[in-house]
Write an enzyme that holds these catalytic residues in place. Structure first.
Site, PDB file in Angstrom:
ATOM      1  N   ILE A 169      78.661   0.562  15.001  1.00  0.00           N
ATOM      2  CA  ILE A 169      79.097   1.157  13.739  1.00  0.00           C
ATOM      3  C   ILE A 169      80.010   2.309  14.169  1.00  0.00           C
ATOM      4  O   ILE A 169      79.664   3.096  15.050  1.00  0.00           O
ATOM      5  CB  ILE A 169      77.894   1.631  12.888  1.00  0.00           C
ATOM      6  CG1 ILE A 169      78.345   2.306  11.589  1.00  0.00           C
ATOM      7  CG2 ILE A 169      76.958   2.559  13.640  1.00  0.00           C
ATOM      8  CD1 ILE A 169      77.177   2.566  10.595  1.00  0.00           C
ATOM      9  N   SER A 170      81.200   2.385  13.593  1.00  0.00           N
ATOM     10  CA  SER A 170      82.175   3.388  14.038  1.00  0.00           C
ATOM     11  C   SER A 170      81.658   4.803  13.810  1.00  0.00           C
ATOM     12  O   SER A 170      80.844   5.058  12.919  1.00  0.00           O
ATOM     13  CB  SER A 170      83.493   3.230  13.278  1.00  0.00           C
ATOM     14  OG  SER A 170      84.077   1.974  13.544  1.00  0.00           O
ATOM     15  N   GLN A 171      82.167   5.713  14.636  1.00  0.00           N
ATOM     16  CA  GLN A 171      81.848   7.138  14.498  1.00  0.00           C
ATOM     17  C   GLN A 171      82.296   7.626  13.111  1.00  0.00           C
ATOM     18  O   GLN A 171      83.393   7.271  12.662  1.00  0.00           O
ATOM     19  CB  GLN A 171      82.625   7.870  15.594  1.00  0.00           C
ATOM     20  CG  GLN A 171      82.364   9.342  15.672  1.00  0.00           C
ATOM     21  CD  GLN A 171      83.209   9.994  16.767  1.00  0.00           C
ATOM     22  OE1 GLN A 171      83.750   9.317  17.643  1.00  0.00           O
ATOM     23  NE2 GLN A 171      83.322  11.299  16.702  1.00  0.00           N
ATOM     24  N   PRO A 172      81.472   8.423  12.421  1.00  0.00           N
ATOM     25  CA  PRO A 172      81.849   8.894  11.086  1.00  0.00           C
ATOM     26  C   PRO A 172      83.231   9.561  11.031  1.00  0.00           C
ATOM     27  O   PRO A 172      83.989   9.332  10.084  1.00  0.00           O
ATOM     28  CB  PRO A 172      80.748   9.902  10.745  1.00  0.00           C
ATOM     29  CG  PRO A 172      79.556   9.397  11.492  1.00  0.00           C
ATOM     30  CD  PRO A 172      80.093   8.833  12.771  1.00  0.00           C
ATOM     31  N   ARG A 194      74.075   6.318   5.535  1.00  0.00           N
ATOM     32  CA  ARG A 194      74.489   5.658   6.790  1.00  0.00           C
ATOM     33  C   ARG A 194      73.302   5.148   7.594  1.00  0.00           C
ATOM     34  O   ARG A 194      73.406   4.141   8.286  1.00  0.00           O
ATOM     35  CB  ARG A 194      75.317   6.636   7.636  1.00  0.00           C
ATOM     36  CG  ARG A 194      75.897   6.023   8.920  1.00  0.00           C
ATOM     37  CD  ARG A 194      76.816   7.011   9.632  1.00  0.00           C
ATOM     38  NE  ARG A 194      77.564   6.406  10.735  1.00  0.00           N
ATOM     39  CZ  ARG A 194      77.302   6.598  12.020  1.00  0.00           C
ATOM     40  NH1 ARG A 194      76.314   7.374  12.388  1.00  0.00           N
ATOM     41  NH2 ARG A 194      78.042   6.018  12.944  1.00  0.00           N
TER      42      ARG A 194
END
Ligand code: SAH
Length: 213
Positions: A63-66, A37
């Site tokens: 970038i979206s939260q995992p 990531r």
């Protein structure tokens, strides 16, 4: 483009966090354990890449939260060779997760700068989407429909009709719906004319843009 033991160790910790938060799908977990990531983020944020948080990727996007990526990926119930449409390519991280799950991925991005950057970057990491498209997610991708799943990775003020009509029967649309806060919503197309709807709590996304600005 380096992926060190340190990064791998941090990824394992991130995966442990996701499991504690309730993520169960082994294949999704394996994908997140594998994908570097930190390489999807601007260098200034490298130290933060394995916290369970969203981060800026330029052009006012994140970038979206995992956890969100894992949650949406789990809801899609991806099978190998599924044809999947993603709305909001962004950094390409979610695209990479879908590729790891064996899907044939079509992904649409509205912002040229991100589209160009990610189109160059993903193949360097070995992730080959079927097609990355510079366009408007509100209209979907009629010429490639039907899709087994459609995932929207930006907050939609309403559910765009074309996304429902471009689903295969038995297919799944995962879409966060709302303005300030979004409700994660799953639509399953149970027949040509019928959809089953389920809701899964609150999330926060950047907005799905309606105009080109
Ligand atoms: N999956 C991405 C999420 C990025 S944030 C990641 O994990 O990196 C949402 C993305 O949706 C942004 O890149 C934004 O530019 C894009 N987007 C916003 N409105 C859109 C639209 N109408 N069509 C396609 N993409 C859109």
């Amino acid at each position: 483009m380096k992926d060190t033991f340190k990064h791998q160790g941090l990824r394992q910790k991130l995966v442990d966090t996701l499991i504690k938060k309730g993520i169960k799908d082994e294949r999704v977990i394996a994908a997140i354990r594998k994908i570097p990531r930190h390489l999807f983020m601007d260098s200034g944020f490298l130290d933060h890449a394995y916290q369970d948080k969203a981060f800026p990727i330029g052009a006012d996007q994140t970038i979206s939260q995992p956890y969100t990526v894992a949650f949406q990926s789990e809801l899609l119930k991806v099978n190998t060779d599924d044809k999947i449409l993603e709305i909001g390519t962004g950094s390409g991280y979610q695209t990479a997760v879908l590729c790891e799950l064996g899907a044939k991925v079509y992904s649409i991005e509205r912002q040229k700068e991100l589209f160009k950057k990610t189109s160059k970057f993903l193949p360097k990491l070995g992730y080959r989407a079927k097609k990355l498209i510079f366009g408007d997610g509100y209209i979907g991708l009629k010429e490639e429909a039907p899709f087994q799943s459609i995932i929207v990775t930006a907050g939609a003020p309403f559910v765009p009709k074309p996304l429902l009509t471009q689903l295969a029967v038995g297919g799944r649309l995962v879409i966060p719906v709302g303005d300030e806060v979004q409700i994660m919503t799953l639509y399953i197309r149970t027949s040509e004319k019928e959809f089953q709807k389920q809701e899964f709590g609150e999330f926060r996304f950047v907005p799905l843009l309606e105009d080109k600005n």
